[in-house]
Design a protein around this motif. Structure first.
Motif, PDB file in Angstrom:
ATOM      1  N   ASP A 164       0.850  -1.193   0.000  1.00  0.00           N
ATOM      2  CA  ASP A 164       0.000   0.000   0.000  1.00  0.00           C
ATOM      3  C   ASP A 164       0.887   1.245   0.000  1.00  0.00           C
ATOM      4  OD1 ASP A 164      -2.221   1.893   0.601  1.00  0.00           O
ATOM      5  OD2 ASP A 164      -3.349   0.063   0.986  1.00  0.00           O
ATOM      6  N   GLY A 165       0.508   2.276   0.750  1.00  0.00           N
ATOM      7  CA  GLY A 165       1.237   3.537   0.720  1.00  0.00           C
ATOM      8  C   GLY A 165       2.657   3.426   1.231  1.00  0.00           C
ATOM      9  N   ALA A 166       3.519   4.348   0.799  1.00  0.00           N
ATOM     10  CA  ALA A 166       4.932   4.293   1.182  1.00  0.00           C
ATOM     11  C   ALA A 166       5.527   5.690   1.228  1.00  0.00           C
ATOM     12  CB  ALA A 166       5.721   3.423   0.204  1.00  0.00           C
ATOM     13  N   VAL A 167       6.662   5.775   1.924  1.00  0.00           N
ATOM     14  CA  VAL A 167       7.429   7.012   2.002  1.00  0.00           C
ATOM     15  C   VAL A 167       8.897   6.632   2.136  1.00  0.00           C
ATOM     16  CG1 VAL A 167       7.250   7.223   4.518  1.00  0.00           C
ATOM     17  CG2 VAL A 167       7.462   9.290   3.129  1.00  0.00           C
ATOM     18  N   VAL A 168       9.795   7.517   1.668  1.00  0.00           N
ATOM     19  CA  VAL A 168      11.231   7.251   1.699  1.00  0.00           C
ATOM     20  C   VAL A 168      11.897   8.167   2.721  1.00  0.00           C
ATOM     21  CG1 VAL A 168      13.376   7.300   0.361  1.00  0.00           C
ATOM     22  CG2 VAL A 168      11.260   6.492  -0.701  1.00  0.00           C
ATOM     23  N   ASP A 169      12.830   7.597   3.512  1.00  0.00           N
ATOM     24  CA  ASP A 169      13.516   8.408   4.522  1.00  0.00           C
ATOM     25  C   ASP A 169      14.787   9.042   3.966  1.00  0.00           C
ATOM     26  OD1 ASP A 169      15.549   6.470   4.597  1.00  0.00           O
ATOM     27  OD2 ASP A 169      14.900   5.610   6.498  1.00  0.00           O
ATOM     28  N   ALA A 170      15.519   9.746   4.823  1.00  0.00           N
ATOM     29  CA  ALA A 170      16.715  10.477   4.397  1.00  0.00           C
ATOM     30  C   ALA A 170      17.837   9.558   3.946  1.00  0.00           C
ATOM     31  CB  ALA A 170      17.204  11.373   5.534  1.00  0.00           C
ATOM     32  N   ASP A 171      17.796   8.302   4.353  1.00  0.00           N
ATOM     33  CA  ASP A 171      18.806   7.325   3.943  1.00  0.00           C
ATOM     34  C   ASP A 171      18.396   6.533   2.707  1.00  0.00           C
ATOM     35  OD1 ASP A 171      20.566   7.877   6.169  1.00  0.00           O
ATOM     36  OD2 ASP A 171      19.093   6.862   7.430  1.00  0.00           O
ATOM     37  N   GLY A 172      17.230   6.857   2.146  1.00  0.00           N
ATOM     38  CA  GLY A 172      16.763   6.167   0.951  1.00  0.00           C
ATOM     39  C   GLY A 172      15.990   4.898   1.224  1.00  0.00           C
ATOM     40  N   LEU A 173      15.696   4.598   2.501  1.00  0.00           N
ATOM     41  CA  LEU A 173      14.937   3.398   2.833  1.00  0.00           C
ATOM     42  C   LEU A 173      13.453   3.636   2.562  1.00  0.00           C
ATOM     43  CD1 LEU A 173      16.628   2.322   6.191  1.00  0.00           C
ATOM     44  CD2 LEU A 173      17.250   1.704   3.843  1.00  0.00           C
ATOM     45  N   ILE A 174      12.770   2.603   2.102  1.00  0.00           N
ATOM     46  CA  ILE A 174      11.364   2.689   1.732  1.00  0.00           C
ATOM     47  C   ILE A 174      10.520   2.096   2.863  1.00  0.00           C
ATOM     48  CG2 ILE A 174       9.637   2.045   0.003  1.00  0.00           C
ATOM     49  CD1 ILE A 174      12.234   1.372  -1.788  1.00  0.00           C
ATOM     50  N   TRP A 175       9.632   2.908   3.440  1.00  0.00           N
ATOM     51  CA  TRP A 175       8.739   2.490   4.519  1.00  0.00           C
ATOM     52  C   TRP A 175       7.353   2.281   3.915  1.00  0.00           C
ATOM     53  CZ3 TRP A 175      10.439   2.794   9.909  1.00  0.00           C
ATOM     54  CH2 TRP A 175      11.766   3.203  10.035  1.00  0.00           C
TER      55      TRP A 175
END
Length: 294
Positions: A198-209
């Motif tokens: 489903d939905g996702a967001v990327v952090d400052a280190d490039g990891l996908i949540w």
């Protein structure tokens, strides 16, 4: 599954909670209940949450400036005044197709806004993904069933999106200056059972949540698609994350009760609520949407 400190940000149940985002300038989290045409505004500093009724079926928004938002709805994009809630149509979006509505969306670091549409009953292949770039809408991808997980690498050179109907997360090379594709998408993650991407967001280190619908969790992936962590969410149908707080270390996660019968609701007592997970992340600010210049 990993347990982290978790609180209920809003106990009001969302039929279909989605479109979570955060405005650091006002310390305010925003999200939608798509089906019930509601927009939630949570002032984190005061703990006050306001629910705005909408005349349209909204699903996502991006900040334009200190006074305006661009709200994504079933029939178009609307400029919304944050002071009084008034909305003005900015661009039509599949307004001639009553079978579709908007869904997931995120702003690229360049200010280009990627927006997904889908069938109102998740009809196979009826959806698409568009880009609003310099005031003009263009269709990037079609024949998508449920567009989700739209997000971008910190430097803007990679875009991600999913078709939850296929349960595949794709990556594509982008022009960092425009947020538009300069290559063909390729599959990065394919799930087989245990819930949907489903939905996702990327952090400052490039990891996908990534929220896993039906899995009651957040999955964390590397940019290479390696599964790194799974964090429990107290509602089975977790739907969309956003980094929140002045240090962007916490994760807001929406959920939904759509499609759940009474037995399923009883077995999932926090269904539809909105949560904050203390994940100690290195989150990123959401970029502002750039509209056409005069």
């Amino acid at each position: 599954m990993e347990e982290v400190p978790t609180t209920v940000l809003c106990s009001e149940r969302c039929h279909l909670g989605e479109g979570a985002t955060y405005d650091a300038t006002t310390d305010t989290a925003w999200w939608f209940d798509i089906v019930e045409r509601r927009l939630f505004e949570a002032r984190l500093g005061t703990g006050r949450t306001t629910i705005h009724s909408l005349d349209v079926m909204g699903s996502a928004l991006g900040r334009i400036d200190a006074h305006r938002q661009l709200l994504v709805a079933a029939d178009g994009l609307y400029v919304r005044d944050t002071a009084d809630g008034r909305m003005a149509l900015y661009r039509r979006l599949e307004a001639d197709n009553a079978a579709t509505r908007s869904n997931d969306a995120r702003v690229h670091p360049s200010g280009t806004f990627w927006i997904g549409t889908m069938g109102r009953h998740a009809e196979r292949g009826l959806g698409a993904i568009y880009a609003l770039h310099r005031g003009e809408l263009s269709r990037l991808y079609d024949h998508i069933t449920i567009p989700n997980a739209i997000c971008f690498s910190p430097d803007g050179t990679v875009g991600y999106f999913a078709d939850t109907g296929e349960n595949v997360l794709f990556r594509v090379e982008l022009d960092a200056a425009t947020g538009l594709p300069c290559g063909e998408p390729s599959a990065l993650v394919t799930r087989r059972g245990g819930g949907g991407i489903d939905g996702a967001v990327v952090d400052a280190d490039g990891l996908i949540w990534n929220a896993r619908w039906g899995g009651g969790c957040i999955d964390v992936y590397s940019p290479q698609g390696e599964h790194l962590r799974t964090l429990r969410v107290p509602a089975r149908q977790s739907s969309c994350p956003a980094f929140i707080g002045q240090d962007l270390s916490r994760l807001l996660v929406t959920s939904a009760w759509q499609g759940m019968g009474e037995d399923a609701k009883r077995a999932d007592p926090d269904h539809g609520r909105t949560f904050v997970l203390d994940v100690a992340a290195r989150g990123r600010l959401e970029p502002d949407v750039k509209l056409a210049t005069a």
